[in-house]
Design an enzyme around this catalytic site. Structure first.
Site, PDB file in Angstrom:
ATOM      1  N   ASP A   1      94.245  49.263  51.126  1.00 43.58           N
ATOM      2  CA  ASP A   1      93.779  50.483  51.920  1.00 43.58           C
ATOM      3  C   ASP A   1      92.566  50.970  51.556  1.00 43.58           C
ATOM      4  O   ASP A   1      91.891  50.232  50.459  1.00 43.58           O
ATOM      5  CB  ASP A   1      95.036  51.224  52.116  1.00 43.58           C
TER       6      ASP A   1
ATOM      7  N   HIS B   1      93.773  57.511  53.874  1.00 44.93           N
ATOM      8  CA  HIS B   1      94.739  56.739  54.594  1.00 44.93           C
ATOM      9  C   HIS B   1      95.746  55.932  54.074  1.00 44.93           C
ATOM     10  O   HIS B   1      96.822  55.987  54.204  1.00 44.93           O
ATOM     11  CB  HIS B   1      93.899  55.820  55.237  1.00 44.93           C
TER      12      HIS B   1
ATOM     13  N   SER C   1      98.545  51.551  62.002  1.00 37.19           N
ATOM     14  CA  SER C   1      98.583  51.747  60.531  1.00 37.19           C
ATOM     15  C   SER C   1     100.055  52.141  59.887  1.00 37.19           C
ATOM     16  O   SER C   1     100.147  51.941  58.946  1.00 37.19           O
ATOM     17  CB  SER C   1      97.579  52.966  60.492  1.00 37.19           C
TER      18      SER C   1
END
Length: 537
Positions: free
Chosen positions: A177, A217, A395
């Site tokens: 990520d 994220h 995601s």
């Protein structure tokens, strides 16, 4: 003075434009024989054990790139080495077109592939598009407030695996990520920290071990798998272990990120990782010459997609986001969701209806994609401050599935990655009638668990393991229909540490040499088996 400044800026801009990205592929691996004879110099014992369980042989892809080759390329004028891949026997490089082409004079260079296809022989036509800022992963709309994670687990019947104590224990997930800030301090991750479930990580972008940094994220993604706040958030794989790898450069959109990902996947392989979660997708780059077209989503064009399939060939399961462009000009899946053996996950709303942003299939060559679906709209996550919030995007549907894959594989540690993926697909509600939005549909992990029990098991009343906890000798009560059984003992990393034949006339085995802790046992007789936990004092 202003003219000089303008000239410097102009030259700087020209230099930036003149730089190109490319992969240089080598002809061979001259050190292959040495490494094949000494596998622990290139892979951990856990990685070798995973190969053994799945009958996967070592090959030259496991061998590191020749250091001599790397050094000669690095020393070449005008060349910067950005990443390397032993699986591809290639380096990701940056330099002028001339400097890159000069590398073809090195005798060990097989061929060069520019990231811009127009620079390759018979390359495709240049995209007629404007410079664009690609946004391949975030597209998340966070709204603060408390919620419940029950829906995103129960939709998959994952709670039924948790109730049977299949919570991912003994399985390792690598998370690729943009960054993981505050995972080491935010309260929803403290259960992972306290139980030593974060095994390590690496920042491939900045080449350091400070992985608790970067974009936020990854923190949100990890929360759907490993987060835990009682009565607020329970991740789908709360007892799995995790490696955290930064492969996404939030400051740029460039194909080098695909090479970072492959590098990270190779490290994950060598560490014995079972599952890779990738809540990233690649289609549009800042330089339109590097961007993909739908025709490239064929599983064989994108560097990252080829890497994902090699990762599968090494015994891992790659769970990837399908993409968030379902309502855009390019509604189809992105790389590496197009990889043949990647488990591509689209998104549904809390009521199991299609989420309009979820990228659709099929792959360009007509394969079913996405493979399966999970909640990605109003998914319950933790932000970097520890607040329990909701967010949108494939995601989050991807890691929700990754955690459940760990739980199912924990229940059947001897299953291959291909068998686990097939069990998951077959459990999905549209398995017999897949479509371009849902793929095979929403999986039912309880059904997958039941389908995996394709042989009868010992009844609870006919088989005993005692004492439990034990400190020296363990006794077995074996059904009269069997003269002998075989017992397998696994530690919490899933490594096989005992494999013994036990006869009914002397049904005991020793655990004196085992350290105190919790182990898993599997007892097999003919086509029957029983699994459970064994505590050693």
């Amino acid at each position: 003075m202003k003219k000089i400044t303008f000239l410097i800026v102009l030259l700087s801009g020209f230099w930036a434009v003149a730089q190109e990205d490319a992969w240089v592929y080598f002809t061979d691996k001259p050190d292959a024989a040495h490494y094949m004879a000494n596998p622990l110099e290139m892979l951990s014992q856990r990685a070798l054990d995973r190969r053994t369980r799945q009958n996967i042989a070592l090959d030259e892809k496991d061998v590191p790139i020749s250091v001599s080759y790397i050094n000669q390329v690095t020393a070449s004028a005008g060349i910067t080495v950005k990443a390397k891949s032993k699986w591809m026997n290639a380096l990701h490089i940056r330099g002028t077109v001339e400097a890159i082409q000069n590398l073809e004079n090195l005798t060990f260079v097989d061929h060069i592939q520019f990231a811009n296809p127009t620079l390759n022989t018979a390359g495709r036509a240049m995209h007629q598009s404007q410079l664009a800022n690609g946004n391949k992963n975030l597209e998340t709309q966070v709204s603060f407030g408390y919620g419940t994670s029950a829906n995103q687990i129960q939709m998959l019947k994952g709670n039924q695996l948790h109730q049977q104590d299949f919570t991912g224990n003994g399985k390792i997930i690598a998370v690729m990520d943009a960054g993981f800030p505050n995972v080491n301090t935010a309260q929803p991750f403290q259960r992972l920290i306290t139980n030593n479930k974060i095994l390590g990580g690496y920042d491939f972008v900045n080449r350091n071990t400070n992985f608790y940094t970067g974009g936020t994220h990854g923190t949100l993604v990890l929360a759907t798998m490993g987060g835990y706040v009682e009565n607020q958030l329970v991740g789908t794989g709360p007892d799995a272990s995790y490696y955290l790898f930064i492969t996404e450069d939030i400051s740029d959109e460039n194909p080098v990120e695909e090479s970072y990902w492959v590098e990270a996947a190779e490290m994950a392989d060598s560490l014995g990782v079972d599952i890779i979660n990738t809540s990233l997708g690649y289609f549009i780059y800042n330089n339109p010459g590097y961007s993909y077209e739908y025709a490239d989503m064929n599983g064989t064009t994108a560097f990252i997609s080829r890497g994902a399939d090699i990762a599968f060939s090494k015994g891992m399961i790659c769970v990837v986001s399908a993409g968030n462009s379902g309502a855009g000009a390019n509604p189809n899946i992105s790389a590496p969701a197009d990889a043949v053996n990647a488990l591509a996950v689209g998104a549904v709303a809390p009521d199991s209806s299609y989420a309009g942003f979820s990228s659709i299939g099929p792959s360009f060559d007509g394969r079913v994609k996405p493979d399966i679906m999970a909640q990605g709209q109003q998914a319950v996550v933790s932000d970097t401050f520890g607040n329990i919030v909701t967010a949108n995007g494939t995601s989050f549907s991807s890691p929700i599935i990754s955690g459940m894959v760990a739980c199912l594989w924990q229940a059947f540690p001897d299953k291959t990655n291909a068998e686990i993926i097939q069990l998951i697909k077959q459990s999905a509600h549209l398995y017999n009638t897949p479509n371009n939005q849902f793929g095979y549909g929403i999986p039912d992990f309880s059904r997958a668990l039941a389908n995996a029990l394709d042989t009868p098991v010992f009844s609870e009343n006919s088989f005993l393991v005692y004492p439990n906890p034990a400190n020296s000798v363990v006794n077995l009560v074996i059904p009269e229909s069997y003269e002998e059984v075989r017992i397998f003992i696994y530690n919490q990393l899933g490594q096989e540490i005992m494999n013994s034949k036990i006869k009914r006339e002397n049904p005991v085995f020793s655990v004196e040499n085992l350290q105190s802790g919790i182990y898993w046992y599997k007892i097999k007789a003919g086509n029957n088996y029983k699994t459970g936990k064994l505590a050693v004092k």
